[in-house]
Design an enzyme around this catalytic site. Structure first.
Site, mmCIF file in Angstrom:
data_model
loop_
_atom_site.group_PDB
_atom_site.id
_atom_site.type_symbol
_atom_site.label_atom_id
_atom_site.label_comp_id
_atom_site.label_asym_id
_atom_site.label_seq_id
_atom_site.Cartn_x
_atom_site.Cartn_y
_atom_site.Cartn_z
ATOM 1 N N GLU A 1 36.591 45.369 39.878
ATOM 2 C CA GLU A 1 37.604 46.068 39.090
ATOM 3 C C GLU A 1 37.725 47.512 39.547
ATOM 4 O OE1 GLU A 1 38.746 46.902 34.410
ATOM 5 O OE2 GLU A 1 36.662 46.541 34.977
ATOM 6 N N CYS B 1 32.786 37.282 35.212
ATOM 7 C CA CYS B 1 32.455 38.689 34.973
ATOM 8 C C CYS B 1 31.233 38.802 34.059
ATOM 9 C CB CYS B 1 33.644 39.411 34.351
ATOM 10 S SG CYS B 1 33.306 41.168 34.010
ATOM 11 N N GLY C 1 33.665 39.573 48.641
ATOM 12 C CA GLY C 1 34.023 40.603 47.673
ATOM 13 C C GLY C 1 33.533 41.943 48.162
ATOM 14 N N ARG C 2 32.279 42.248 47.837
ATOM 15 C CA ARG C 2 31.722 43.534 48.276
ATOM 16 C C ARG C 2 31.632 43.635 49.795
ATOM 17 N NH1 ARG C 2 26.340 44.049 44.949
ATOM 18 N NH2 ARG C 2 26.401 41.772 45.159
ATOM 19 N N GLN D 1 44.606 37.088 38.818
ATOM 20 C CA GLN D 1 43.408 36.633 38.112
ATOM 21 C C GLN D 1 43.429 37.109 36.659
ATOM 22 O OE1 GLN D 1 39.081 38.074 38.436
ATOM 23 N NE2 GLN D 1 39.096 36.295 39.800
#
Length: 300
Positions: A2, A88, A212-213, A58
């Site tokens: 986020e 999450c 992602g990261r 999403q």
């Protein structure tokens, strides 16, 4: 993810990775809480640019009516895919019975998926889960719940909610999900290099792999391109300039958002050591930080 994988960053990544290398992307999650999310906010999450690779919207929430209306709004805005966030681990999500909180109730996962599938019509719906809430014993049950609800794709983050973002990962959990369902599975968790995409698919049998990261550390991770420090610095400068041009300057300023990436950054040898990373992150002035990047960008 986020606050980082918003349209400015996402568009720059999509522009640097061909559709064959990057199959698609998702918006940062859209919280569906007090009311259905209006189209103007969904359009903001989707961003102004469109690429050959689809960008799914999403959603995260638990109220069936509000999720259904938001999903319909997303489809009317042109979303090619609607994704549901059951992963999450944030305390706020748990308190609101959203995100990974729903992993405690597989029947609720199925209900949420089914209501959004019905609202989205022919637009495919995917679901992203973690391996479980406090343990992974119900992983297969959760995977099948998403499938039975009508999900066209299942993404499995191989950590549990309790494991948050720990360094240790267990990719066998992804393989378990693959064996439990007939729909395609996308693996997620510690894809940190380009080679990890193929290794995850080979070791788990998943159809797709997600970073992602890893993409925050190296926006070229999908194509595996090797870039110079100057090119890496140019990306960060373009990121800051894009935010300014679109009037998307965050509360902490452009420098603060660039630092979010520098905390992970590996591309181009721009951050060569822990000391170098501390040096970048210690700079308090956003203008000085950008000026330093400009000097690196011009050093080619």
């Amino acid at each position: 993810m986020e606050g980082v994988t918003e349209p400015c960053f996402r568009d720059l990544v999509l522009a640097r990775n061909a559709p064959g290398a990057l199959g698609g992307a998702f918006t940062e999650f859209v919280r569906v809480h007090e009311a259905p999310t209006p189209k103007r906010i969904l359009r903001r999450h989707m961003g102004p640019l469109r690429f050959a690779a689809p960008v799914g919207v999403q959603l995260m929430g638990s109220d069936l009516g509000k999720l259904a209306r938001t999903a319909a709004n997303a489809v009317e805005c042109g979303a090619p895919l609607v994704d549901l966030n059951f992963g999450c681990p944030a305390k706020g999500a748990i308190a609101g019975c959203a995100g990974s909180a729903l992993l405690r109730d597989p029947a609720a996962v199925e209900r949420v998926v089914r209501c959004v599938v019905e609202a989205a019509g022919p637009t495919p719906v995917s679901a992203k889960i973690r391996a479980g809430f406090d343990h992974d014993r119900d992983l297969e049950v959760l995977a099948r719940a998403a499938e039975q609800g009508g999900a066209a794709l299942l993404t499995v983050h191989c950590r549990t909610r309790a494991e948050a973002y720990c360094d240790e990962v267990d990719w066998t959990r992804i393989a378990r999900a693959v064996a439990a369902v007939r729909i395609p599975v996308c693996g997620n968790g510690s894809v940190l290099t380009h080679a990890d995409f193929e290794r995850m698919r080979r070791e788990t049998g998943c159809a797709f792999a997600m970073a992602g990261r890893g993409a925050l550390a190296d926006p070229w991770i999908f194509s595996g391109a090797s870039v110079s420090a100057a090119q890496a610095a140019q990306f960060l400068l373009e990121y800051a300039h894009t935010m300014a041009e679109r009037n998307q300057i965050p509360a902490g300023g452009l420098g603060a958002r660039v630092k979010q990436l520098l905390r992970y950054w590996r591309a181009g040898g721009l951050v060569a050591s822990d000391d170098e990373r501390r040096s970048w992150l210690a700079e308090r002035s956003g203008d000085v930080l950008l000026a330093r990047l400009e000097r690196v960008a011009l050093s080619a």
